[in-house]
Design a protein around this motif. Sequence first.
Motif, PDB file in Angstrom:
ATOM      1  N   GLY A  98      23.223  69.834  57.912  1.00 41.95           N
ATOM      2  CA  GLY A  98      22.286  69.580  58.995  1.00 41.95           C
ATOM      3  C   GLY A  98      22.086  68.125  59.314  1.00 41.95           C
ATOM      4  O   GLY A  98      21.422  67.782  60.288  1.00 41.95           O
ATOM      5  N   TYR A  99      22.645  67.254  58.531  1.00 36.60           N
ATOM      6  CA  TYR A  99      22.475  65.847  58.837  1.00 36.60           C
ATOM      7  C   TYR A  99      23.719  65.083  58.427  1.00 36.60           C
ATOM      8  O   TYR A  99      24.613  65.620  57.781  1.00 36.60           O
ATOM      9  CB  TYR A  99      21.227  65.283  58.142  1.00 36.60           C
ATOM     10  CG  TYR A  99      21.286  65.328  56.641  1.00 36.60           C
ATOM     11  CD1 TYR A  99      20.813  66.419  55.937  1.00 36.60           C
ATOM     12  CD2 TYR A  99      21.812  64.258  55.923  1.00 36.60           C
ATOM     13  CE1 TYR A  99      20.872  66.445  54.566  1.00 36.60           C
ATOM     14  CE2 TYR A  99      21.876  64.284  54.545  1.00 36.60           C
ATOM     15  CZ  TYR A  99      21.396  65.383  53.878  1.00 36.60           C
ATOM     16  OH  TYR A  99      21.451  65.427  52.522  1.00 36.60           O
ATOM     17  N   ASN A 100      23.752  63.845  58.805  1.00 36.14           N
ATOM     18  CA  ASN A 100      24.935  63.015  58.601  1.00 36.14           C
ATOM     19  C   ASN A 100      25.055  62.615  57.141  1.00 36.14           C
ATOM     20  O   ASN A 100      24.513  61.609  56.718  1.00 36.14           O
ATOM     21  CB  ASN A 100      24.859  61.770  59.481  1.00 36.14           C
ATOM     22  CG  ASN A 100      26.114  60.934  59.386  1.00 36.14           C
ATOM     23  OD1 ASN A 100      27.192  61.451  59.131  1.00 36.14           O
ATOM     24  ND2 ASN A 100      25.983  59.641  59.593  1.00 36.14           N
ATOM     25  N   LYS A 101      25.765  63.399  56.373  1.00 32.35           N
ATOM     26  CA  LYS A 101      25.950  63.125  54.951  1.00 32.35           C
ATOM     27  C   LYS A 101      27.399  62.729  54.732  1.00 32.35           C
ATOM     28  O   LYS A 101      28.308  63.492  55.034  1.00 32.35           O
ATOM     29  CB  LYS A 101      25.627  64.376  54.143  1.00 32.35           C
ATOM     30  CG  LYS A 101      25.736  64.215  52.644  1.00 32.35           C
ATOM     31  CD  LYS A 101      25.247  65.478  51.959  1.00 32.35           C
ATOM     32  CE  LYS A 101      25.329  65.380  50.451  1.00 32.35           C
ATOM     33  NZ  LYS A 101      24.761  66.576  49.795  1.00 32.35           N
ATOM     34  N   LEU A 102      27.617  61.531  54.256  1.00 34.43           N
ATOM     35  CA  LEU A 102      28.958  61.058  53.963  1.00 34.43           C
ATOM     36  C   LEU A 102      29.334  61.417  52.542  1.00 34.43           C
ATOM     37  O   LEU A 102      28.587  61.151  51.603  1.00 34.43           O
ATOM     38  CB  LEU A 102      29.051  59.541  54.148  1.00 34.43           C
ATOM     39  CG  LEU A 102      28.906  58.988  55.566  1.00 34.43           C
ATOM     40  CD1 LEU A 102      29.134  57.479  55.576  1.00 34.43           C
ATOM     41  CD2 LEU A 102      29.881  59.669  56.508  1.00 34.43           C
ATOM     42  N   ILE A 103      30.510  62.014  52.402  1.00 35.26           N
ATOM     43  CA  ILE A 103      31.079  62.301  51.086  1.00 35.26           C
ATOM     44  C   ILE A 103      32.215  61.310  50.871  1.00 35.26           C
ATOM     45  O   ILE A 103      33.159  61.253  51.670  1.00 35.26           O
ATOM     46  CB  ILE A 103      31.621  63.734  51.008  1.00 35.26           C
ATOM     47  CG1 ILE A 103      30.538  64.746  51.404  1.00 35.26           C
ATOM     48  CG2 ILE A 103      32.164  64.024  49.610  1.00 35.26           C
ATOM     49  CD1 ILE A 103      29.328  64.735  50.529  1.00 35.26           C
ATOM     50  N   PHE A 104      32.107  60.540  49.795  1.00 35.62           N
ATOM     51  CA  PHE A 104      33.076  59.478  49.525  1.00 35.62           C
ATOM     52  C   PHE A 104      34.112  59.898  48.508  1.00 35.62           C
ATOM     53  O   PHE A 104      33.830  60.666  47.582  1.00 35.62           O
ATOM     54  CB  PHE A 104      32.355  58.231  49.002  1.00 35.62           C
ATOM     55  CG  PHE A 104      31.619  57.465  50.061  1.00 35.62           C
ATOM     56  CD1 PHE A 104      30.316  57.783  50.389  1.00 35.62           C
ATOM     57  CD2 PHE A 104      32.236  56.415  50.730  1.00 35.62           C
ATOM     58  CE1 PHE A 104      29.636  57.076  51.373  1.00 35.62           C
ATOM     59  CE2 PHE A 104      31.566  55.706  51.708  1.00 35.62           C
ATOM     60  CZ  PHE A 104      30.263  56.038  52.032  1.00 35.62           C
ATOM     61  N   GLY A 105      35.321  59.362  48.662  1.00 40.56           N
ATOM     62  CA  GLY A 105      36.312  59.460  47.617  1.00 40.56           C
ATOM     63  C   GLY A 105      36.002  58.476  46.505  1.00 40.56           C
ATOM     64  O   GLY A 105      35.074  57.665  46.611  1.00 40.56           O
ATOM     65  N   ALA A 106      36.796  58.544  45.452  1.00 34.82           N
ATOM     66  CA  ALA A 106      36.550  57.717  44.266  1.00 34.82           C
ATOM     67  C   ALA A 106      36.965  56.268  44.460  1.00 34.82           C
ATOM     68  O   ALA A 106      36.632  55.416  43.638  1.00 34.82           O
ATOM     69  CB  ALA A 106      37.270  58.312  43.064  1.00 34.82           C
ATOM     70  N   GLY A 107      37.700  55.989  45.536  1.00 34.98           N
ATOM     71  CA  GLY A 107      38.087  54.619  45.820  1.00 34.98           C
ATOM     72  C   GLY A 107      39.485  54.282  45.314  1.00 34.98           C
ATOM     73  O   GLY A 107      39.972  54.866  44.342  1.00 34.98           O
ATOM     74  N   THR A 108      40.117  53.344  45.993  1.00 31.80           N
ATOM     75  CA  THR A 108      41.413  52.804  45.582  1.00 31.80           C
ATOM     76  C   THR A 108      41.312  51.289  45.570  1.00 31.80           C
ATOM     77  O   THR A 108      40.940  50.687  46.576  1.00 31.80           O
ATOM     78  CB  THR A 108      42.538  53.214  46.547  1.00 31.80           C
ATOM     79  OG1 THR A 108      42.685  54.634  46.527  1.00 31.80           O
ATOM     80  CG2 THR A 108      43.861  52.569  46.137  1.00 31.80           C
ATOM     81  N   ARG A 109      41.623  50.717  44.419  1.00 28.56           N
ATOM     82  CA  ARG A 109      41.587  49.260  44.317  1.00 28.56           C
ATOM     83  C   ARG A 109      42.957  48.712  44.683  1.00 28.56           C
ATOM     84  O   ARG A 109      43.962  49.073  44.058  1.00 28.56           O
ATOM     85  CB  ARG A 109      41.207  48.826  42.903  1.00 28.56           C
ATOM     86  CG  ARG A 109      41.025  47.314  42.780  1.00 28.56           C
ATOM     87  CD  ARG A 109      40.359  46.932  41.475  1.00 28.56           C
ATOM     88  NE  ARG A 109      39.011  47.483  41.347  1.00 28.56           N
ATOM     89  CZ  ARG A 109      37.928  46.944  41.881  1.00 28.56           C
ATOM     90  NH1 ARG A 109      38.033  45.844  42.617  1.00 28.56           N
ATOM     91  NH2 ARG A 109      36.747  47.489  41.698  1.00 28.56           N
ATOM     92  N   LEU A 110      42.988  47.873  45.691  1.00 28.99           N
ATOM     93  CA  LEU A 110      44.231  47.275  46.174  1.00 28.99           C
ATOM     94  C   LEU A 110      44.378  45.872  45.620  1.00 28.99           C
ATOM     95  O   LEU A 110      43.496  45.035  45.783  1.00 28.99           O
ATOM     96  CB  LEU A 110      44.250  47.228  47.702  1.00 28.99           C
ATOM     97  CG  LEU A 110      45.452  46.535  48.342  1.00 28.99           C
ATOM     98  CD1 LEU A 110      46.723  47.324  48.083  1.00 28.99           C
ATOM     99  CD2 LEU A 110      45.244  46.331  49.843  1.00 28.99           C
ATOM    100  N   ALA A 111      45.486  45.632  44.955  1.00 29.75           N
ATOM    101  CA  ALA A 111      45.832  44.282  44.485  1.00 29.75           C
ATOM    102  C   ALA A 111      47.003  43.773  45.313  1.00 29.75           C
ATOM    103  O   ALA A 111      47.942  44.527  45.604  1.00 29.75           O
ATOM    104  CB  ALA A 111      46.198  44.310  43.007  1.00 29.75           C
ATOM    105  N   VAL A 112      46.952  42.533  45.709  1.00 34.97           N
ATOM    106  CA  VAL A 112      48.034  41.908  46.476  1.00 34.97           C
ATOM    107  C   VAL A 112      48.522  40.705  45.696  1.00 34.97           C
ATOM    108  O   VAL A 112      47.735  39.793  45.399  1.00 34.97           O
ATOM    109  CB  VAL A 112      47.550  41.485  47.879  1.00 34.97           C
ATOM    110  CG1 VAL A 112      48.714  40.885  48.679  1.00 34.97           C
ATOM    111  CG2 VAL A 112      46.945  42.665  48.619  1.00 34.97           C
TER     112      VAL A 112
END
Lengths: 114, 114
Positions: A98-112
């Motif tokens: 019923g409302y704007n709920k964001l579900i996040f992934g666990a994340g990806t750390r990018l190294a360059v």
Amino acid sequence: AQSVTQLGSHVSVSEGALVLLRCNYSSSVPPYLFWYVQYPNQGLQLLLKYTSAATLVKGINGFEAEFKKSETSFHLTKPSAHMSDAAEYFCAVSGAGGYNKLIFGAGTRLAVHP
Amino acid sequence: ETGVTQTPRHLVMGMTNKKSLKCEQHLGHNAMYWYKQSAKKPLELMFVYSLEERVENNSVPSRFSPECPNSSHLFLHLHTLQPEDSALYLCASGRGVGIKDEQFFGPGTRLTVL
């Protein structure tokens, strides 16, 4: 129920190489999808978003993502990595409920590296 | 500059202390959110407020007590915390809980519980 899976908690690329960060989602309704970036000791900054218009979405800093419904994917790409792209990247989905709920992934750390 | 500010940026407290985190948004938004970001875990939604009314308490322990006196300000009152509560606490705002759109994040408060 909605969920987000980011394949690869760590990705390492050379400067100038292609960046590909993977995101797959699960949603019972047409999703809205987002990519955020987090630099050290900072909050999350929106890179780009998909809201059911064009399937190829362009964002800031040269990033883009393509929504593929058949593959339930929303992978993030950048043709040429820059040292300043080193950060953590989060994919998120919004849709059901019923409302704007964001579900996040666990994340990806990018190294360059040079 | 995202238009969402958080104070303090860093906080160290003992388990018997009482402290408060503050968030302020300058974007004219109607929805505000508290998230917890722990190492190696996805962002956890804690609380959602819509026009100063709490619409979700995501099974958060009572030692965390939110307060939203108006649509621009959000507080998180802390008391008798545990060491496992050490994390980055992020505040976010959005145009409205019924609007599927991005959320704007503050820089976070890094909390350490001794």
